[in-house]
Write a protein that holds these residues in place. Structure first.
Motif, PDB file in Angstrom:
ATOM      1  N   THR A   1     -10.810  19.358  -1.468  1.00  0.00           N
ATOM      2  CA  THR A   1     -11.282  19.535   0.025  1.00  0.00           C
ATOM      3  C   THR A   1     -12.598  18.820   0.095  1.00  0.00           C
ATOM      4  O   THR A   1     -13.041  18.062   1.198  1.00  0.00           O
ATOM      5  N   ALA A   2     -13.437  19.229  -1.011  1.00  0.00           N
ATOM      6  CA  ALA A   2     -15.067  18.727  -0.624  1.00  0.00           C
ATOM      7  C   ALA A   2     -15.064  17.243  -0.618  1.00  0.00           C
ATOM      8  O   ALA A   2     -15.936  16.569   0.244  1.00  0.00           O
ATOM      9  N   ARG A   3     -14.320  16.631  -1.410  1.00  0.00           N
ATOM     10  CA  ARG A   3     -14.506  15.246  -1.682  1.00  0.00           C
ATOM     11  C   ARG A   3     -13.779  14.552  -0.271  1.00  0.00           C
ATOM     12  O   ARG A   3     -14.446  13.501   0.141  1.00  0.00           O
ATOM     13  N   LEU A   4     -12.674  15.058   0.185  1.00  0.00           N
ATOM     14  CA  LEU A   4     -12.108  14.567   1.297  1.00  0.00           C
ATOM     15  C   LEU A   4     -13.057  14.689   2.719  1.00  0.00           C
ATOM     16  O   LEU A   4     -13.029  13.678   3.505  1.00  0.00           O
ATOM     17  N   GLN A   5     -13.735  15.805   2.786  1.00  0.00           N
ATOM     18  CA  GLN A   5     -14.617  16.205   3.967  1.00  0.00           C
ATOM     19  C   GLN A   5     -15.717  15.109   3.759  1.00  0.00           C
ATOM     20  O   GLN A   5     -16.058  14.633   4.938  1.00  0.00           O
ATOM     21  N   GLY A   6     -16.237  14.969   2.722  1.00  0.00           N
ATOM     22  CA  GLY A   6     -17.361  13.723   2.628  1.00  0.00           C
ATOM     23  C   GLY A   6     -16.983  12.557   2.887  1.00  0.00           C
ATOM     24  O   GLY A   6     -17.583  11.802   3.457  1.00  0.00           O
TER      25      GLY A   6
ATOM     26  N   GLY B   1     -15.692  -8.166  16.048  1.00  0.00           N
ATOM     27  CA  GLY B   1     -14.771  -8.534  16.991  1.00  0.00           C
ATOM     28  C   GLY B   1     -13.367  -9.159  16.861  1.00  0.00           C
ATOM     29  O   GLY B   1     -12.804  -9.928  17.549  1.00  0.00           O
ATOM     30  N   CYS B   2     -13.076  -8.781  15.568  1.00  0.00           N
ATOM     31  CA  CYS B   2     -11.806  -9.222  14.950  1.00  0.00           C
ATOM     32  C   CYS B   2     -10.572  -8.147  15.024  1.00  0.00           C
ATOM     33  O   CYS B   2     -10.784  -7.122  14.520  1.00  0.00           O
ATOM     34  N   PRO B   3      -9.311  -8.705  15.695  1.00  0.00           N
ATOM     35  CA  PRO B   3      -8.706  -7.662  15.760  1.00  0.00           C
ATOM     36  C   PRO B   3      -7.905  -7.305  14.211  1.00  0.00           C
ATOM     37  O   PRO B   3      -8.082  -8.181  13.324  1.00  0.00           O
ATOM     38  N   VAL B   4      -7.566  -6.434  13.884  1.00  0.00           N
ATOM     39  CA  VAL B   4      -6.937  -5.908  12.541  1.00  0.00           C
ATOM     40  C   VAL B   4      -5.648  -5.527  12.566  1.00  0.00           C
ATOM     41  O   VAL B   4      -4.802  -4.674  13.133  1.00  0.00           O
ATOM     42  N   VAL B   5      -4.859  -6.141  11.480  1.00  0.00           N
ATOM     43  CA  VAL B   5      -3.694  -5.595  10.947  1.00  0.00           C
ATOM     44  C   VAL B   5      -3.620  -5.014   9.773  1.00  0.00           C
ATOM     45  O   VAL B   5      -4.061  -5.570   8.885  1.00  0.00           O
ATOM     46  N   PHE B   6      -3.430  -3.584   9.703  1.00  0.00           N
ATOM     47  CA  PHE B   6      -3.705  -2.841   8.541  1.00  0.00           C
ATOM     48  C   PHE B   6      -2.444  -2.707   7.719  1.00  0.00           C
ATOM     49  O   PHE B   6      -1.597  -1.952   8.309  1.00  0.00           O
ATOM     50  N   LYS B   7      -2.576  -2.906   6.466  1.00  0.00           N
ATOM     51  CA  LYS B   7      -1.295  -2.509   5.565  1.00  0.00           C
ATOM     52  C   LYS B   7      -1.615  -1.333   4.912  1.00  0.00           C
ATOM     53  O   LYS B   7      -2.596  -1.043   3.934  1.00  0.00           O
ATOM     54  N   ALA B   8      -0.982  -0.261   5.250  1.00  0.00           N
ATOM     55  CA  ALA B   8      -1.103   1.019   4.783  1.00  0.00           C
ATOM     56  C   ALA B   8      -0.770   1.215   3.305  1.00  0.00           C
ATOM     57  O   ALA B   8       0.096   0.558   2.786  1.00  0.00           O
ATOM     58  N   HIS B   9      -1.585   1.841   2.424  1.00  0.00           N
ATOM     59  CA  HIS B   9      -1.206   2.084   1.085  1.00  0.00           C
ATOM     60  C   HIS B   9      -0.062   3.074   1.052  1.00  0.00           C
ATOM     61  O   HIS B   9      -0.150   4.147   1.507  1.00  0.00           O
ATOM     62  N   ASN B  10       1.096   2.698   0.452  1.00  0.00           N
ATOM     63  CA  ASN B  10       2.260   3.795   0.319  1.00  0.00           C
ATOM     64  C   ASN B  10       2.155   5.075  -0.398  1.00  0.00           C
ATOM     65  O   ASN B  10       2.965   5.839  -0.273  1.00  0.00           O
ATOM     66  N   ALA B  11       0.992   4.946  -1.052  1.00  0.00           N
ATOM     67  CA  ALA B  11       0.747   6.564  -1.697  1.00  0.00           C
ATOM     68  C   ALA B  11       0.059   7.657  -0.840  1.00  0.00           C
ATOM     69  O   ALA B  11       0.207   8.687  -1.066  1.00  0.00           O
TER      70      ALA B  11
ATOM     71  N   ASN C   1      -7.559   4.692  -4.070  1.00  0.00           N
ATOM     72  CA  ASN C   1      -8.447   5.880  -4.481  1.00  0.00           C
ATOM     73  C   ASN C   1      -9.477   6.321  -3.450  1.00  0.00           C
ATOM     74  O   ASN C   1     -10.248   7.383  -3.396  1.00  0.00           O
ATOM     75  N   PHE C   2      -9.534   5.759  -1.946  1.00  0.00           N
ATOM     76  CA  PHE C   2     -10.113   6.145  -0.844  1.00  0.00           C
ATOM     77  C   PHE C   2      -9.434   6.181   0.312  1.00  0.00           C
ATOM     78  O   PHE C   2      -9.205   5.228   1.006  1.00  0.00           O
ATOM     79  N   PRO C   3      -8.548   7.331   0.506  1.00  0.00           N
ATOM     80  CA  PRO C   3      -7.548   7.537   1.645  1.00  0.00           C
ATOM     81  C   PRO C   3      -8.144   7.470   2.876  1.00  0.00           C
ATOM     82  O   PRO C   3      -7.703   7.176   4.045  1.00  0.00           O
ATOM     83  N   LEU C   4      -9.445   7.500   3.128  1.00  0.00           N
ATOM     84  CA  LEU C   4     -10.244   7.523   4.325  1.00  0.00           C
ATOM     85  C   LEU C   4     -11.145   6.324   4.366  1.00  0.00           C
ATOM     86  O   LEU C   4     -11.184   5.551   5.214  1.00  0.00           O
ATOM     87  N   ALA C   5     -12.271   6.339   3.286  1.00  0.00           N
ATOM     88  CA  ALA C   5     -13.505   5.637   3.529  1.00  0.00           C
ATOM     89  C   ALA C   5     -13.249   4.123   3.315  1.00  0.00           C
ATOM     90  O   ALA C   5     -13.843   3.192   3.754  1.00  0.00           O
TER      91      ALA C   5
END
Length: 543
Positions: A96-101, A178-188, A159-163
């Motif tokens: 939890t602490a790692r994810l909060q950071g 100013g670039c639109p983003v198409v984000f490929k989610a990590h399936n993990a 290894n970084f589900p948020l950052a």
């Protein structure tokens, strides 16, 4: 928030026509709901064409609207609350602490880029006024600015589900450019990705932006990822992951009719060089240094791109004491849950290859963790001569494993450093008496790494204006760039010059009067926005 299990294309949920994928709890290998419908390659064009349609309006946003949009994403992510931390913990096994950071870092990056957008220096405005009377030839009025490249494909990091994922550094810097983003989610960690994706969608809608500014897609990693990079609407790629996957994307991007840049952060061993002066203290001080090293190796189960995979320590009695202290420190550690069963398996294979190499010994072995996919941390040892001659010892092991290499003099260190591949970091542990010994190593390291650290460890990456998180290949695909810090925005910009355009046709940042109040370089001299405004006001009064 409700998880839909679908992609978010142009800010709308879209069910994929392919298979269904699930996240798994790596501590137990239990399947997590909901299942996520995967897009087919045929569905991908909806996202990329929407991004292309969003580019004209998004790339020309005024600074205040643009910055407010980034800040709103940060606020929306924070507003998800503990639901986000809980889901990310279930999908990754991270504490939890790692994810909060990591959540705080994600929001902080967005706010930092909002400040960059307001200041506007990244636009690189230059004005060379016309010199009609210059001899022997007059000079035209030439003005330059940096413009966004276009839609950017961003790949989530395991290894970084948020950052380093949905709203992480690559997405934040691309949106700030100013670039639109198409984000490929990590399936993990699909649920974590969707929660953050919904936060971005909310900001897009609240600011009335074109919905193609952001899309979140789920799909088979190799096929949909390659199709995304090959799509002609995509103009650049941001990637954090394995060397093999990064190189595959680079090849696809280079083979396009219109090649595009791939900014890939890949493998790194992050060597640490311990000089004799760092080991002249008493046994307790040596134990502290050894414990710090082991903590850097085992933190987050070694699943950090800056984890030190190599440490060079001197031969002799002091080096022997340090090596023994390292062995004791790692023996007191237990394994931590790794991100996925596959990543844990790859770590075990890498550690086995390292430990079975000729003339490599085990300095210390920890205990297996209490959960599944929590292998024991391990530190190995060898000589500098063996390291130089054996390519197996230069391979990255992604996980809690590292190699201590013993050297006898500085010349051996310089020779070993010169044989390293490109790295993200190099760290020097030393005392003032070591400065003459370290001096000839520094210029060698400048050619090998993106960040040189003294009396610190590489695993903390500050997000700021001076940070470089990059390095020569294979640490990154473009040694000129960083994926962390405000300079990351430069990856998604290119210069355009405007010659003799009338004021009515010039973009706002280049017009006389400086309507966006930017710092600008005029005839080679930097003019601060405040000074330029004062000069304009004075001219208007005199008129």
């Amino acid at each position: 928030m409700t998880l839909n299990g679908h992609s978010l294309i142009a800010c709308q949920p879209v069910a994929g026509n392919g298979k269904t994928a699930h996240g798994y709890n790596p501590a137990t290998n239990e399947l997590l709901e909901p299942g996520y419908s995967l897009l087919t390659e045929g569905q991908l064009a909806t996202a990329t064409s929407a991004a292309a349609a969003a580019y004209p309006s998004f790339s020309t946003l005024d600074p205040e609207t643009h910055a407010g949009f980034l800040e709103a994403i940060a606020e929306n992510i924070e507003a998800i609350g503990e639901e986000l931390i809980t889901r990310a913990g279930l999908e990754t096994g991270l504490p939890t602490a790692r994810l909060q950071g990591e959540r705080a870092r994600t929001a902080g990056q967005l706010r930092l880029f909002a400040a960059v957008v307001r200041q506007g220096d990244f636009r690189g405005v230059r004005v060379d006024p016309a010199l009609p009377d210059r001899a022997p030839l007059p000079r035209a009025d030439i003005r330059q600015r940096q413009i966004p490249l276009g839609p950017v494909a961003v790949f989530g990091a395991s290894n970084f589900p948020l950052a380093f994922s949905t709203a992480g550094g690559d997405t934040a810097s691309a949106l700030a450019a100013g670039c639109p983003v198409v984000f490929k989610a990590h399936n993990a960690h699909p649920g974590t990705g969707e929660l953050v994706g919904q936060a971005i969608v909310k900001a897009v809608k609240n600011f009335g932006l074109h919905p193609g500014v952001f899309s979140l897609i789920y799909g088979p990693g190799s096929s949909i990822g390659q199709a995304l990079v090959a799509d002609p609407a995509i103009k650049a790629v941001g990637f954090t992951g394995s060397q093999s996957a990064g190189i595959a994307l680079m090849r696809t991007a280079a083979a396009r009719p219109e090649p595009i840049p791939v900014y890939a952060e890949m493998s790194s061993l992050n060597p640490v060089f311990v000089f004799p002066g760092a080991l002249t203290g008493n046994a307790e001080e040596i134990d502290v240094l050894a414990s710090q090293y082991v903590a850097a190796v085992t933190g987050s189960s070694g699943q950090l791109c800056t984890s030190p995979g190599l440490l060079f320590a001197p031969t002799g009695a002091a080096g022997d004491k340090f090596a023994a202290a390292v062995g004791r420190a790692v023996a007191a550690c237990a394994g931590q849950t790794m991100l996925t069963a596959g990543i844990a398996g790859s770590r075990n294979s890498g550690a086995e290859a390292l430990g079975s190499a000729d003339n490599v010994s085990v300095l210390g072995l920890g205990a297996e963790g209490a959960t599944e996919n929590a292998p024991p941390p391990a530190i190995f040892g060898t000589s500098v001569a063996e390291f130089v001659s054996n390519p197996v010892l230069h391979a990255e092991v992604f996980g809690a494993a590292s190699l201590v290499i013993r050297y006898s003099d500085t010349n051996e260190l310089i020779d070993a450093a010169s044989r390293l591949e490109g790295q993200l970091t190099a760290s020097l542990q030393l005392a003032p008496a070591d400065y003459p010994l370290a001096a000839p190593l520094v210029p060698v390291l400048e050619q090998k790494v993106g960040r040189i650290i003294v009396n610190g460890w590489p695993t903390g990456v500050e997000v700021g204006h001076a940070m470089v998180h990059g390095g020569p290949f294979p640490a990154t695909s473009d040694t000129r760039t960083t994926s962390v810090g405000t300079l990351a925005i430069n990856r998604f910009l290119r210069p355009v010059a405007y010659q003799n355009l009338p004021q009515e046709l010039l973009p706002a940042p280049l017009r006389d009067g400086n309507p966006w109040r930017l710092n600008r370089r005029v005839d080679g001299v930097v003019e601060a926005a405040a000074a330029e405004e004062a000069a304009t006001e004075k001219a208007e009064v005199n008129a």
